[in-house]
Design a protein around this motif. Structure first.
Motif, PDB file in Angstrom:
ATOM      1  N   ASN A   1      10.104   3.828  -2.514  1.00 25.57           N
ATOM      2  CA  ASN A   1       9.035   2.994  -3.225  1.00 25.57           C
ATOM      3  C   ASN A   1       9.416   1.511  -3.618  1.00 25.57           C
ATOM      4  O   ASN A   1       8.712   0.741  -3.310  1.00 25.57           O
ATOM      5  CB  ASN A   1       8.271   3.698  -4.457  1.00 25.57           C
TER       6      ASN A   1
ATOM      7  N   ILE B   1       1.227   6.959  -6.649  1.00 33.37           N
ATOM      8  CA  ILE B   1       0.223   7.782  -6.863  1.00 33.37           C
ATOM      9  C   ILE B   1       0.536   9.462  -6.516  1.00 33.37           C
ATOM     10  O   ILE B   1       0.332  10.096  -7.187  1.00 33.37           O
ATOM     11  CB  ILE B   1      -0.980   7.598  -6.074  1.00 33.37           C
ATOM     12  N   VAL B   2       1.041   9.416  -5.344  1.00 31.89           N
ATOM     13  CA  VAL B   2       1.282  10.813  -4.947  1.00 31.89           C
ATOM     14  C   VAL B   2       2.744  11.588  -5.540  1.00 31.89           C
ATOM     15  O   VAL B   2       2.699  12.702  -5.677  1.00 31.89           O
ATOM     16  CB  VAL B   2       1.209  10.961  -3.459  1.00 31.89           C
TER      17      VAL B   2
ATOM     18  N   VAL C   1       0.909  -1.555  -0.072  1.00 29.96           N
ATOM     19  CA  VAL C   1      -0.109   0.029  -0.105  1.00 29.96           C
ATOM     20  C   VAL C   1       1.087   1.126  -0.068  1.00 29.96           C
ATOM     21  O   VAL C   1       0.700   2.198  -0.557  1.00 29.96           O
ATOM     22  CB  VAL C   1      -1.027   0.063   1.281  1.00 29.96           C
ATOM     23  N   MET C   2       2.070   1.037   0.870  1.00 31.84           N
ATOM     24  CA  MET C   2       3.124   2.248   0.778  1.00 31.84           C
ATOM     25  C   MET C   2       3.513   2.636  -0.368  1.00 31.84           C
ATOM     26  O   MET C   2       3.724   3.621  -0.978  1.00 31.84           O
ATOM     27  CB  MET C   2       4.004   2.134   1.794  1.00 31.84           C
TER      28      MET C   2
ATOM     29  N   TYR D   1       0.761   4.081  -2.938  1.00 33.27           N
ATOM     30  CA  TYR D   1       0.545   5.510  -2.308  1.00 33.27           C
ATOM     31  C   TYR D   1       1.833   6.398  -2.880  1.00 33.27           C
ATOM     32  O   TYR D   1       1.561   7.373  -3.483  1.00 33.27           O
ATOM     33  CB  TYR D   1       0.581   5.610  -0.637  1.00 33.27           C
TER      34      TYR D   1
ATOM     35  N   ASN E   1       2.555  13.722  -0.298  1.00 31.54           N
ATOM     36  CA  ASN E   1       3.434  12.671  -0.050  1.00 31.54           C
ATOM     37  C   ASN E   1       3.950  12.945   1.493  1.00 31.54           C
ATOM     38  O   ASN E   1       5.037  13.438   1.591  1.00 31.54           O
ATOM     39  CB  ASN E   1       4.791  12.685  -0.921  1.00 31.54           C
TER      40      ASN E   1
END
Length: 152
Positions: free
Chosen positions: A125, A109-110, A102-103, A106, A116
């Motif tokens: 990432n 996406i950000v 999920v991190m 995320y 962020n």
């Protein structure tokens, strides 16, 4: 003529493997979290922020913040603690792997926007993706190997 055992080509994820994996992942998370707070190992340490806007770089490659370091420390402590039992170790691997994935998502996406809040970069990432896939894979391999078994 030698013959291989019928188990030679199978990989068995045992109780010891899943407990060791949980302990190992926990130790890795603890190290990453601790190293993120050490000046010198973390470059641009003076620019570390609690959340978004941090420019601190663990080993000069992985962008970190106080919040991200605390998250790694919490996951590390959980991994070490949960490695004491087989089911809890498996649950830690599956849960922490899911959190890391999920991190990673995320972070994709950000990107580098103000949203962020963990202050991650592409290297962080990728690290989250790799560790997440490994953790989920180990937890799932054990769960699939022992599904339906009452003697966990």
């Amino acid at each position: 003529m030698t013959t291989a055992s019928h188990h030679a080509h199978d990989f068995h994820v045992t109780r010891d493997h899943v407990r060791s994996a949980s302990m190992g992942m926990g130790v890795v998370f603890l190290l990453v979290g601790i190293l993120g707070f050490i000046p010198g190992i973390t470059t641009q340490y003076g620019s570390m922020a609690f959340a978004s806007g941090s420019e601190a770089m663990l080993l000069g490659a992985f962008q970190v913040s106080v919040l991200l370091n605390l998250l790694y420390l919490a996951m590390g402590a959980a991994g070490v603690w949960m490695s004491r039992g087989v089911l809890s170790a498996r649950n830690f691997l599956l849960g922490s792997g899911a959190v890391l994935l999920v991190m990673w998502l995320y972070g994709l996406i950000v990107g580098t926007s103000a949203a962020n809040i963990l202050s991650t970069n592409a290297s962080t990432n990728w690290l989250n993706l790799i560790l997440g896939v490994v953790a989920v894979g180990l937890g799932a391999a054990y769960a699939m190997r022992h599904r339906g078994s009452r003697a966990l």
